[in-house]
Design a protein around this motif. Sequence first.
Motif, short mmCIF file in Angstrom:
data_model
loop_
_atom_site.label_atom_id
_atom_site.label_comp_id
_atom_site.label_asym_id
_atom_site.label_seq_id
_atom_site.Cartn_x
_atom_site.Cartn_y
_atom_site.Cartn_z
N UNK A 258 6.03 17.26 -4.95
CA UNK A 258 5.08 16.75 -4.21
C UNK A 258 4.85 17.38 -2.66
N UNK A 259 3.75 17.98 -2.15
CA UNK A 259 3.73 18.50 -0.72
C UNK A 259 2.70 17.69 -0.17
N UNK A 260 2.97 17.00 0.98
CA UNK A 260 1.97 16.13 1.83
C UNK A 260 2.03 16.63 3.27
N UNK A 261 0.95 16.30 3.92
CA UNK A 261 1.03 16.52 5.52
C UNK A 261 1.58 15.37 6.07
N UNK A 262 1.95 15.50 7.46
CA UNK A 262 2.72 14.42 8.19
C UNK A 262 1.59 13.45 8.59
N UNK A 263 0.55 13.82 8.80
CA UNK A 263 -0.53 12.93 9.45
C UNK A 263 -1.76 13.40 9.08
N UNK A 264 -2.52 12.30 8.78
CA UNK A 264 -4.10 12.62 8.43
C UNK A 264 -4.95 12.19 9.48
N UNK A 265 -6.46 12.24 9.10
CA UNK A 265 -7.43 11.92 10.06
C UNK A 265 -7.21 10.33 10.43
#
Length: 293
Positions: A258-265
């Motif tokens: 799984x790959x995710x960004x550290x912060x979203x909008x």
Amino acid sequence: MTSGTTEYGILVAVDGSSAAEAAIAWATREAILRQSPLTLLHAVAPVVVGWPVGQLYDEMPGWQKDSAEQVIEQARQIVARSAGASNPPEVHTELVYANAVPTLIEASKRAALVVVGSQGMGAIGRALLGSVSAALLHHAHCPVAVIHGDADQAPDANAPVLVGVDGSPASDAATALAFEEASRRGVDLVALHAWSDVGVFPILGMDWQDRESKGQEVLAATLAPYKERYPDVHVRESLVCDTPTKWLIKESDHAQLVVLGSHGRGGFAGMLLGSVSSAVAQSAKVPVIVVRQ
């Protein structure tokens, strides 16, 4: 995605624990895939003496050094075992007499990826990451991989890579890495966008069709440049009206990574990836890479 040079290649934190063994095993396989050097870093916390109050030993005591060298040797053996018949990666070791968290955060400036074991896993709200992995998710200067499970258990090589998409810069960085990982592994990429972060309960005056349409636009805009760059990657798009954490954890059961960004909008239309990434890293059973903007 990285800051400074990357002479460490893939940097894995080792401490002799079973969680660290799993991290070493996965990092070894990743280093072979990337044709990257592998650095095994063991940080030994300084010993505090009673008098004068709070004074630290200037040098590592002999008993700590002996124990630390055993940890490094054990880590080397795990690398050799995990490489199997493949050519093992170039391995470097580093022994540091300092606290683990600031040492690894500073070292992450010179790494392409930091790999750590997770200490604990379970349902959302009960799962607790180890202090080192939690700190790195918030402060590392490069992507961080959090590894669960058995050190000798390799993930399903045919399972897809899963990426969370919300249209934010951090999510875009995660999408870039996810395409790269899927291409390297020769597997599909599942791109998931949750167009609601409050669940499926109806809200008065909410235009659900409009929200769904905007979600499709976010997916299309985020994925388009990478589809062109990686024509070999087959992409399966998933658009859900529900909390992103729930669906990412659910879909992770069928993924190898799984790959995710550290912060979203943030806000209703965006995935709150600051909390989402931590929750998924805590609860997913497969490796999770969190990418900082």
